[in-house]
Design a protein around this motif. Structure first.
Motif, PDB file in Angstrom:
ATOM      1  N   LEU A  67       9.346  32.949  77.070  1.00  0.00           N
ATOM      2  CA  LEU A  67      10.123  32.205  76.563  1.00  0.00           C
ATOM      3  C   LEU A  67      10.761  30.827  77.184  1.00  0.00           C
ATOM      4  O   LEU A  67      11.193  29.954  76.437  1.00  0.00           O
ATOM      5  CB  LEU A  67      11.223  32.875  76.111  1.00  0.00           C
ATOM      6  CG  LEU A  67      11.132  33.901  75.139  1.00  0.00           C
ATOM      7  CD1 LEU A  67      12.549  34.818  74.822  1.00  0.00           C
ATOM      8  CD2 LEU A  67      10.566  33.419  73.812  1.00  0.00           C
ATOM      9  N   THR A  68      10.263  30.724  78.408  1.00  0.00           N
ATOM     10  CA  THR A  68      10.697  29.323  79.090  1.00  0.00           C
ATOM     11  C   THR A  68       9.827  28.114  78.538  1.00  0.00           C
ATOM     12  O   THR A  68      10.139  26.965  78.844  1.00  0.00           O
ATOM     13  CB  THR A  68      10.581  29.397  80.692  1.00  0.00           C
ATOM     14  OG1 THR A  68       9.008  29.797  81.098  1.00  0.00           O
ATOM     15  CG2 THR A  68      11.431  30.426  81.302  1.00  0.00           C
ATOM     16  N   ARG A  69       8.708  28.603  77.952  1.00  0.00           N
ATOM     17  CA  ARG A  69       7.658  27.540  77.393  1.00  0.00           C
ATOM     18  C   ARG A  69       8.185  27.245  76.047  1.00  0.00           C
ATOM     19  O   ARG A  69       7.621  26.555  75.261  1.00  0.00           O
ATOM     20  CB  ARG A  69       6.429  28.228  77.323  1.00  0.00           C
ATOM     21  CG  ARG A  69       5.747  28.504  78.777  1.00  0.00           C
ATOM     22  CD  ARG A  69       4.697  29.551  78.712  1.00  0.00           C
ATOM     23  NE  ARG A  69       4.176  29.901  80.310  1.00  0.00           N
ATOM     24  CZ  ARG A  69       4.906  30.389  81.102  1.00  0.00           C
ATOM     25  NH1 ARG A  69       6.058  31.023  80.901  1.00  0.00           N
ATOM     26  NH2 ARG A  69       4.212  30.596  82.262  1.00  0.00           N
ATOM     27  N   GLY A  70       9.183  27.604  75.494  1.00  0.00           N
ATOM     28  CA  GLY A  70       9.761  27.244  74.146  1.00  0.00           C
ATOM     29  C   GLY A  70      10.164  28.458  73.140  1.00  0.00           C
ATOM     30  O   GLY A  70       9.874  29.540  73.449  1.00  0.00           O
ATOM     31  N   ASP A  71      10.743  28.214  72.243  1.00  0.00           N
ATOM     32  CA  ASP A  71      10.873  29.207  71.273  1.00  0.00           C
ATOM     33  C   ASP A  71       9.769  29.886  70.570  1.00  0.00           C
ATOM     34  O   ASP A  71       8.731  29.097  70.536  1.00  0.00           O
ATOM     35  CB  ASP A  71      11.821  28.614  69.945  1.00  0.00           C
ATOM     36  CG  ASP A  71      13.171  28.096  70.509  1.00  0.00           C
ATOM     37  OD1 ASP A  71      13.564  28.420  71.439  1.00  0.00           O
ATOM     38  OD2 ASP A  71      13.853  27.390  69.714  1.00  0.00           O
ATOM     39  N   TRP A  72       9.947  31.192  70.544  1.00  0.00           N
ATOM     40  CA  TRP A  72       8.732  31.866  69.931  1.00  0.00           C
ATOM     41  C   TRP A  72       8.949  32.003  68.581  1.00  0.00           C
ATOM     42  O   TRP A  72      10.051  32.954  68.167  1.00  0.00           O
ATOM     43  CB  TRP A  72       8.277  33.182  70.657  1.00  0.00           C
ATOM     44  CG  TRP A  72       7.017  33.467  70.740  1.00  0.00           C
ATOM     45  CD1 TRP A  72       6.347  34.422  69.764  1.00  0.00           C
ATOM     46  CD2 TRP A  72       6.274  32.984  71.548  1.00  0.00           C
ATOM     47  NE1 TRP A  72       5.095  34.461  70.165  1.00  0.00           N
ATOM     48  CE2 TRP A  72       4.817  33.420  71.100  1.00  0.00           C
ATOM     49  CE3 TRP A  72       6.081  32.113  72.846  1.00  0.00           C
ATOM     50  CZ2 TRP A  72       3.428  33.166  71.928  1.00  0.00           C
ATOM     51  CZ3 TRP A  72       4.734  32.065  73.415  1.00  0.00           C
ATOM     52  CH2 TRP A  72       3.705  32.384  73.026  1.00  0.00           C
ATOM     53  N   GLY A 100      22.776  38.956  76.294  1.00  0.00           N
ATOM     54  CA  GLY A 100      23.091  37.483  76.320  1.00  0.00           C
ATOM     55  C   GLY A 100      21.960  36.394  76.937  1.00  0.00           C
ATOM     56  O   GLY A 100      22.374  34.976  77.039  1.00  0.00           O
ATOM     57  N   GLN A 101      20.763  37.311  77.241  1.00  0.00           N
ATOM     58  CA  GLN A 101      19.817  36.195  77.739  1.00  0.00           C
ATOM     59  C   GLN A 101      18.643  35.682  76.485  1.00  0.00           C
ATOM     60  O   GLN A 101      18.187  34.769  77.001  1.00  0.00           O
ATOM     61  CB  GLN A 101      18.852  37.076  78.871  1.00  0.00           C
ATOM     62  CG  GLN A 101      19.733  37.607  80.005  1.00  0.00           C
ATOM     63  CD  GLN A 101      19.232  38.593  80.758  1.00  0.00           C
ATOM     64  OE1 GLN A 101      18.201  39.224  80.301  1.00  0.00           O
ATOM     65  NE2 GLN A 101      19.859  38.809  82.021  1.00  0.00           N
ATOM     66  N   VAL A 102      18.624  36.298  75.618  1.00  0.00           N
ATOM     67  CA  VAL A 102      17.807  36.026  74.385  1.00  0.00           C
ATOM     68  C   VAL A 102      18.478  35.811  72.957  1.00  0.00           C
ATOM     69  O   VAL A 102      19.523  36.765  72.707  1.00  0.00           O
ATOM     70  CB  VAL A 102      16.628  36.987  74.293  1.00  0.00           C
ATOM     71  CG1 VAL A 102      15.695  36.689  72.966  1.00  0.00           C
ATOM     72  CG2 VAL A 102      15.704  36.808  75.468  1.00  0.00           C
ATOM     73  N   LEU A 103      18.475  34.960  72.278  1.00  0.00           N
ATOM     74  CA  LEU A 103      18.968  34.673  70.934  1.00  0.00           C
ATOM     75  C   LEU A 103      17.827  35.046  70.026  1.00  0.00           C
ATOM     76  O   LEU A 103      16.797  34.401  70.064  1.00  0.00           O
ATOM     77  CB  LEU A 103      19.506  33.365  70.755  1.00  0.00           C
ATOM     78  CG  LEU A 103      20.239  32.979  69.470  1.00  0.00           C
ATOM     79  CD1 LEU A 103      21.473  33.945  69.205  1.00  0.00           C
ATOM     80  CD2 LEU A 103      20.660  31.700  69.455  1.00  0.00           C
ATOM     81  N   ARG A 104      18.122  35.703  69.125  1.00  0.00           N
ATOM     82  CA  ARG A 104      17.288  36.116  68.052  1.00  0.00           C
ATOM     83  C   ARG A 104      17.822  35.892  66.620  1.00  0.00           C
ATOM     84  O   ARG A 104      18.902  36.295  66.306  1.00  0.00           O
ATOM     85  CB  ARG A 104      16.836  37.777  67.987  1.00  0.00           C
ATOM     86  CG  ARG A 104      15.775  38.385  67.041  1.00  0.00           C
ATOM     87  CD  ARG A 104      15.544  39.615  67.271  1.00  0.00           C
ATOM     88  NE  ARG A 104      16.713  40.644  67.476  1.00  0.00           N
ATOM     89  CZ  ARG A 104      16.354  41.913  67.714  1.00  0.00           C
ATOM     90  NH1 ARG A 104      15.122  42.331  68.016  1.00  0.00           N
ATOM     91  NH2 ARG A 104      17.478  42.643  68.346  1.00  0.00           N
ATOM     92  N   VAL A 115      12.902  34.380  65.249  1.00  0.00           N
ATOM     93  CA  VAL A 115      12.544  33.264  66.270  1.00  0.00           C
ATOM     94  C   VAL A 115      13.353  33.600  67.612  1.00  0.00           C
ATOM     95  O   VAL A 115      14.327  34.180  67.234  1.00  0.00           O
ATOM     96  CB  VAL A 115      12.896  32.028  65.664  1.00  0.00           C
ATOM     97  CG1 VAL A 115      12.801  30.999  66.953  1.00  0.00           C
ATOM     98  CG2 VAL A 115      12.267  31.598  64.438  1.00  0.00           C
ATOM     99  N   LEU A 116      12.678  33.982  68.861  1.00  0.00           N
ATOM    100  CA  LEU A 116      13.083  34.220  69.824  1.00  0.00           C
ATOM    101  C   LEU A 116      13.565  32.928  70.780  1.00  0.00           C
ATOM    102  O   LEU A 116      12.505  32.013  70.983  1.00  0.00           O
ATOM    103  CB  LEU A 116      12.351  35.022  70.666  1.00  0.00           C
ATOM    104  CG  LEU A 116      11.884  36.420  69.825  1.00  0.00           C
ATOM    105  CD1 LEU A 116      10.992  37.328  70.905  1.00  0.00           C
ATOM    106  CD2 LEU A 116      13.248  37.291  69.449  1.00  0.00           C
ATOM    107  N   SER A 117      14.736  32.719  71.099  1.00  0.00           N
ATOM    108  CA  SER A 117      15.031  31.525  72.187  1.00  0.00           C
ATOM    109  C   SER A 117      15.818  32.273  73.351  1.00  0.00           C
ATOM    110  O   SER A 117      16.347  33.285  73.347  1.00  0.00           O
ATOM    111  CB  SER A 117      15.995  30.817  71.226  1.00  0.00           C
ATOM    112  OG  SER A 117      15.707  30.354  69.781  1.00  0.00           O
ATOM    113  N   LEU A 118      15.491  31.426  74.412  1.00  0.00           N
ATOM    114  CA  LEU A 118      16.050  31.856  75.675  1.00  0.00           C
ATOM    115  C   LEU A 118      17.511  31.054  75.867  1.00  0.00           C
ATOM    116  O   LEU A 118      17.739  29.845  75.547  1.00  0.00           O
ATOM    117  CB  LEU A 118      15.018  31.197  76.744  1.00  0.00           C
ATOM    118  CG  LEU A 118      15.233  31.965  78.243  1.00  0.00           C
ATOM    119  CD1 LEU A 118      15.137  33.310  78.019  1.00  0.00           C
ATOM    120  CD2 LEU A 118      14.432  30.981  79.240  1.00  0.00           C
TER     121      LEU A 118
END
Length: 314
Positions: A67-72, A100-104, A115-118
Motif C-alpha cells: 500500500l506504500t505504492r498508493g491506494d488499492w 489504525g494502520q489501514v483505512l478501508r 479501497v484500501l489506503s495507508l
C-alpha cells in the motif's frame, strides 16, 4: 508440496497441520534436488524454522508495504497478487484497520469493492517492518555474497504472479511467494485428476523401490511419519498404492504401486516436467541453473555436500 506454519493455500483452503510440519531437518533427497520447486520448498521450510514471530506478521507487512505504492481499489485484486487466501485477506485488513494502520472505504465506482489506503500509523509500521525484514534477510542469506543475494531476489521475482513483482520485498517473502505460486501452478496442471504435485515423490519412489516399507518411504521423502501416513492414505484411497506384506519381514506392511498407480505416475510426472519447463521460461536462459545453485548454497550449511548432488535435471 508442503506449506509451512499451517498456511492456507489460496486455491484449496486449509492445509492440515500434519502436512504443514512435514519436513525432516538434516535430510535432503538427492533425487529431488534437480527441481527448482522442490529446492524452494526446502528453503522456505528452512527459513520458517527461524521464525521470529507469528505468520500473521509476515502477511501484515506484505499488505502494508504494497500500500506504500498508493491506494488499492480492490481488496480482492491485492489478495490475488499477493497470493493470500480471500478469507485470510479479510482478517488481515480487519486487523490492520483495528490498529489504525489501514483505512478501508467503499469504492464509489463499485460498491462491492473496498479501497484500501495507508494511514500515518501504517507508514510508520512499514518503516519498522522494512528494517526488521532487512535484518532477518541478512541472517537467512548469510551463506550468500551480497551480489548473490541481490541476484537471488531478481530471479525469485520472475516466478511471482503477474503484477506482483514490484509488491514483494525481501528474500524471505520472495521465497514464500514463489514457492506458493509454483505449488499452485503445478496443482492446476493436475486439475480434475485427483492428483497433486506432492504425489510425484511417493509415486516415483515406489516405482523405483517398491515393495517398500512405509518407514523407508518417509526416509526417501525426508518427511515425518505422520505426513507420510497422510500421503499413503491418499494414494491407497485413490487405488494407486497397495498395502501388502514386506517380503523381508512378514510382520510389517510394504507399499507397492498398483497398475493404476503406474498410470497415474505418468500423469503427475508430465505435470512436473511441464512445471519445470514453465519455470525455465519464466527465469530465462540459464536462469533455472543459476537459481538452483543459489538455493543449494542456502541449504548447504544445514546439508553439507548437497551441492554435489544437486546438478542439472536430466
Amino acid at each position: 508440496m508442503t506449506i509451512v506454519r499451517g498456511e492456507l493455500d489460496a486455491t484449496r483452503g486449509p492445509v492440515s497441520e500434519t502436512e504443514a510440519t512435514a519436513e525432516v531437518a538434516g535430510v535432503l533427497p538427492e533425487a529431488l534436488t534437480g527441481f527448482v520447486g522442490y529446492l524452494l520448498r526446502r528453503v522456505h521450510a528452512q527459513f520458517a524454522t527461524f521464525a521470529d514471530g507469528p505468520a500473521d506478521d509476515s502477511r501484515d507487512f506484505l499488505v502494508l508495504d504494497a500500500l506504500t505504492r498508493g491506494d488499492w481499489v480492490s481488496q480482492l485484486d491485492l489478495a490475488e497478487r499477493l497470493g493470500i487466501n480471500r478469507t485470510i485477506m479479510v482478517a488481515v485488513i480487519d486487523r490492520l484497520e483495528g490498529r489504525g494502520q489501514v483505512l478501508r472505504t467503499r469504492n464509489p465506482e463499485n460498491r462491492r469493492q473496498y479501497v484500501l489506503s495507508l494511514t500515518d500509523e501504517g507508514r510508520a509500521a512499514v518503516e519498522a517492518g522494512r528494517r526488521a525484514v532487512a535484518a532477518r534477510d541478512a541472517r537467512l542469506t548469510a551463506a550468500l555474497a551480497p551480489g548473490q543475494a541481490a541476484r537471488l531476489n531478481t530471479l525469485l521475482a520472475r516466478l511471482l504472479a503477474p503484477g506482483a513483482e514490484g509488491l514483494v520485498r525481501g528474500t524471505e517473502h520472495l521465497v514464500e511467494q514463489a514457492h506458493h505460486r509454483l505449488r499452485r501452478l503445478g496443482d492446476e496442471k493436475l486439475s480434475g485428476t485427483g492428483l497433486r504435485v506432492r504425489h510425484y515423490g511417493p509415486l516415483a519412489i515406489l516405482a523405483d523401490h517398491g515393495p517398500c516399507p512405509q518407514q523407508r518411504l518417509a526416509t526417501e521423502l525426508a518427511i515425518t511419519g505422520p505426513a507420510t501416513s497422510q500421503l499413503v492414505d491418499e494414494l491407497v484411497d485413490g487405488g494407486m498404492v497397495h498395502r501388502g506384506r514386506d517380503p523381508h519381514d512378514r510382520r510389517r506392511h510394504a507399499l507397492e504401486l498398483t497398475e493404476l498407480g503406474h498410470t497415474r505416475l505418468k500423469t503427475v510426472a508430465r505435470a512436473v516436467d511441464e512445471l519445470a519447463e514453465d519455470v525455465a521460461e519464466l527465469l530465462g536462459p540459464g536462469g533455472d541453473d543459476e537459481l538452483r545453485a543459489l538455493l543449494v548454497r542456502l541449504l548447504e550449511p544445514a546439508h553439507p555436500g548437497v551441492s554435489q548432488g544437486a546438478g542439472r535435471r536430466d
